[in-house]
Each structure stands twice: as structure tokens, then as C-alpha cells.
Design a protein around this motif. Structure first.
Motif, mmCIF file in Angstrom:
data_model
loop_
_atom_site.group_PDB
_atom_site.id
_atom_site.type_symbol
_atom_site.label_atom_id
_atom_site.label_comp_id
_atom_site.label_asym_id
_atom_site.label_seq_id
_atom_site.Cartn_x
_atom_site.Cartn_y
_atom_site.Cartn_z
ATOM 1 N N ASP A 1 -47.979 32.331 -75.899
ATOM 2 C CA ASP A 1 -49.282 31.828 -76.348
ATOM 3 C C ASP A 1 -49.759 30.664 -75.485
ATOM 4 N N LYS B 1 -57.952 30.262 -70.372
ATOM 5 C CA LYS B 1 -59.211 29.537 -70.594
ATOM 6 C C LYS B 1 -59.623 28.769 -69.343
ATOM 7 N N ARG C 1 -55.999 39.605 -74.064
ATOM 8 C CA ARG C 1 -56.484 38.773 -72.966
ATOM 9 C C ARG C 1 -55.337 38.182 -72.151
ATOM 10 N N LYS C 2 -54.300 37.684 -72.829
ATOM 11 C CA LYS C 2 -53.221 37.015 -72.091
ATOM 12 C C LYS C 2 -52.376 38.015 -71.301
ATOM 13 N N LEU D 1 -52.476 31.204 -72.941
ATOM 14 C CA LEU D 1 -53.901 31.220 -73.292
ATOM 15 C C LEU D 1 -54.641 30.018 -72.732
ATOM 16 N N ASP E 1 -56.935 37.841 -78.283
ATOM 17 C CA ASP E 1 -56.180 36.889 -77.468
ATOM 18 C C ASP E 1 -54.917 37.525 -76.900
#
Length: 426
Positions: free
Chosen positions: A170, A177, A390-391, A173, A387
Motif C-alpha cells: 500500500d 500519486k 492502480r498500484k 500508492l 487502488d
């Protein structure tokens, strides 16, 4: 095998250590290595649970932390505090540290004032430097959380929980960004636009969503993915917002945008970058044309299409299209319509020499990236949220970029772009 503390050699005090290059730690002499290996003969005794590497790691970390505390207090163990008063040692606290050589139980020193901040293993740190990177690397290669747990247990003898792996991944992330918001270059000679479909859980239902991806070729001929955006479906309206985002991040001009023929996309590009040439992917056009042709005629029609996209100029391409229509138009009218409807986005690449056309006539570069992403994410039936998608897609992109080379025949392409676009090319 057990190495007792009182027999542990002090590596830093060995005068016969082989020095490494300046700035590095001292080397290990053959004599010291022989001393460390004394009694260790099997792989398990060296690398196994409680073996030499784990014990050596524990002792070196503890000695280094003790040296840090000595520097913090200003006097050696067993000595007196300067001035007779002040801070002092206050025992140790045990904790488990995950390392490349397995989980190691270490004793971290404390001071009475609580002001000691160790650096080699910081407070609350449970994983040694490089351990998190290994987890992220495995995750980025498509391994599931369970796969990573099994791999760490099998190779390193480290048992880690699902929550730990989730926390480590995590953290990516934040990188996503920053990457998504980073400033971009002023001018991109070529952009490739395409969307990738991924399955993501939305509420109680797994839905197919579009992951918009933009790849740019900069003035040095280097390819770079400029960002990724997740949306319910692919459409020209959202592509306009993607292009607007690129503009807000610093892109003032795009010479050529290569697209897959999505309806309304040329108009969306024109709305944000009015001077950009929009090139429809010729490979997509050929595929779409052959969809209307049965197998028995497919090879003949493909041969008839070739003079269109290999023509020396737009006029000759139009003549080739008319010849195809005369031969096959009555039987397969949709072929001619497919090319005619997109004609203004078909012909831009014909303005360039043959050895430059391959850079702009197809979206194959970004499709190759998507194939690699699909290979990474195929172990996931679906993602629990956006998310998570996305990662993993971001990590797959970063891995792919490591092997990319400069665009084909780029110096020749720059000359051609200079001729056609003039001062728009810095």
C-alpha cells in the motif's frame, strides 16, 4: 551450530582484514572466514534456521546498535558518564527483525532518558533495509499475497502476515500519486493513447473498467508512460479530461497522437491540442476491415489493402482504396466505408519517409505494454478496489520501462518532424 558471544570475533579490530575500496567497510580475510566457518559444514548450519548467517546478522546488528548508543551517551560501556551525572544505559528490549537471512531475534539497547534514536534499526522497525523492496518486487511481478508469504517462508524462512504485506504494498500508492502528478515535458512529438480493461469489484459486483494509459515519446526518443486513469468505460469524453490533465501538468503541444479509432477521440484531441495530427492505427483498421471478410477471401483482401497503407503519398493511397473498392466493394462494402470514414486520420503518416512511418502508424508500442501488464495481472481474478489495480499496473509499467530502448530511427524522425512542424519542434 551456536556461536557464543565471548568467542565472536570483532571484525573491525582485525588488522589483517582485506580492505575494500575507500569509503566501504573492511573486507574479510580468509583466516577470519575460516574461523567463522569452524564447525559449520552443512548448508543448514550456514544458512538455515539458527545458522551462521542468522547468528552473525544478529551479533553484527546488536554490536552496531551498541556502538550507536555509546556515541549517543559519550562514554563506553562500563565507563562513567562525563561529569558523573546524566543519561546512561537502561538494558535492552527484544524484538524480531525480518532479514534476508530469516527472522532474527535481536536485543535493542535503551537509555534512561529515552532520547536514543537508533539508525541501523530504527524504533518500531521490524524489517531490515531491502526487505520491503523484495516484497514490492515480488508483488510487481504478479505474485499474490499468498505467493509472497510462501516464497518468503521457503527461501528466507521468514513468516510474515497478510497485513504486513498489504501495508508494504500500500505504501506504493504514495509513489503512484507522485508519479501521476509529476510535471511533464513541454512538447511530445508522439503520443500513443489506448485503454486497458481490468476487472474491479465495485460494491457487491465485479465490473469491467477501463484503465486509460498514455505513452509519450520525448524529444530524445525516449518512451515514457505519462499516467493512468481508471474509469467505468472508455469514451472520448473522458479522454478529453485525460488530455486536459496532461496540459495542466505542463504539456503545451503534441505533434502526432496515435489512436485506435475510437469514435469521437480525434475531436477530443483537437479540443485540447488543436494543432495535433491525429493518426488512426493502421493495424486496427486492417483488423476491422478483415472482420467483414470470410476466411476464404481474407488473404486476398489483405493483399489488396496493402497498397493503401504503403502508398508513397495520400493521392496514391486514395487511388489504391478506389481500386480495392472496385474489386471488393460490391461484395464487402463495409471495408471501403471503414477506411473512408477515418480517411483524414489515415493519411497523416504518409507525409513521412518510409523509415519514419513505423514510429507513428500504429499503437503497437502501447499495446505491447498492455500485453505485459495483462501478463502481470492475470493471476488476479479481479481487484478488490481501484487502488489495488492502480498500484499493480503502476509496478508493472515501471518494470516494463526498464527494458525500453529509444524509438526506432529517431534522429531521422526528428529531421522529418522539423520539416513538417517547423518551430513547433524545439
Amino acid at each position: 551450530m551456536t556461536i557464543h558471544d565471548e568467542k565472536m570475533p570483532v571484525i573491525a579490530d582485525r588488522a589483517d582484514s582485506d580492505p575494500l575500496p575507500e569509503g566501504g567497510p573492511p573486507g574479510l580475510s580468509d583466516e577470519l572466514v575460516d574461523e567463522l566457518l569452524a564447525g559449520a559444514r552443512t548448508p543448514a548450519e550456514i544458512t538455515g534456521e539458527g545458522g551462521l548467517l542468522q547468528t552473525l546478522t544478529k551479533r553484527l546488528i546488536e554490536r552496531a546498535m551498541d556502538a550507536e548508543l555509546t556515541g549517543h551517551l559519550g562514554y563506553e560501556r562500563g565507563g562513567a558518564s562525563p561529569g558523573g551525572v546524566g543519561n546512561s544505559r537502561n538494558g535492552t528490549t527484544a524484538k524480531t527483525l525480518h532479514t534476508e537471512h530469516g527472522s532474527v531475534r535481536i536485543e535493542t539497547p535503551r537509555d534512561r532518558a529515552g532520547s536514543f534514536e537508533p539508525q541501523i534499526v530504527e524504533k518500531h522497525q521490524r524489517r531490515f533495509d531491502g526487505f520491503d523492496e523484495k516484497i514490492v518486487a515480488m508483488y510487481g511481478r504478479g505474485m499474490t499475497v499468498r505467493d509472497i508469504q510462501a516464497h518468503l517462508a521457503e527461501i528466507y524462512g521468514v513468516k510474515v502476515g497478510h497485513d504486513l504485506i498489504s501495508r508494504v504494498t500500500d505504501a506504493v500508492l504514495e509513489d503512484v500519486k507522485a508519479w501521476q502528478a509529476r510535471p511533464l515535458e513541454d512538447v511530445y512529438p508522439v503520443l500513443y493513447l489506448d485503454a486497458l480493461v481490468v476487472k474491479i469489484r465495485d460494491g457487491g459486483t465485479v465490473r469491467r473498467k477501463a484503465c486509460y494509459v498514455v505513452m509519450g515519446v520525448n524529444l530524445d526518443g525516449e518512451r515514457d508512460v505519462l499516467g493512468l486513469w481508471v474509469q467505468a468505460t472508455e469514451g472520448a469524453k473522458f479522454w478529453m479530461s485525460v488530455l486536459t490533465d496532461l496540459k495542466q501538468r505542463g504539456v503545451s503541444d503534441v505533434l502526432i497522437a496515435c489512436v485506435d479509432g475510437l469514435k469521437g477521440l480525434p475531436e477530443a484531441i483537437e479540443a485540447v491540442f488543436p494543432e495535433t495530427w491525429v493518426q488512426t492505427c493502421i493495424v486496427h483498421l486492417i483488423r476491422n476491415s478483415l472482420r467483414f471478410v470470410p476466411e476464404k477471401h481474407r488473404r486476398q483482401v489483405a493483399k489488396a489493402l496493402r497498397p493503401i497503407y504503403t502508398a508513397p503519398n495520400a493521392n496514391d493511397a486514395r487511388d489504391a482504396l478506389e481500386a480495392l473498392d472496385a474489386e471488393w466493394g460490391q461484395r464487402y462494402p463495409m471495408i471501403t466505408k471503414t477506411w473512408t470514414d477515418a480517411w483524414e486520420q489515415v493519411i497523416p503518416f504518409l507525409a513521412f519517409p518510409a523509415d519514419v512511418r513505423r514510429i507513428v502508424y500504429t499503437t503497437n508500442s502501447i499495446e505491447a505494454l498492455h500485453r505485459q501488464v495483462r501478463k502481470t495481472i492475470k493471476t488476479r481474478g479481479h481487484f478488490p478496489n481501484e487502488d489495488a489495480a492502480r498500484k499493480l499496473i503502476y509496478l508493472s509499467i515501471i518494470n516494463a520501462q526498464k527494458t525500453w530502448r529509444k524509438a526506432y530511427n529517431w534522429n531521422t524522425a526528428l529531421v522529418a518532424f522539423r520539416i513538417h512542424f517547423g518551430d513547433r519542434l524545439p
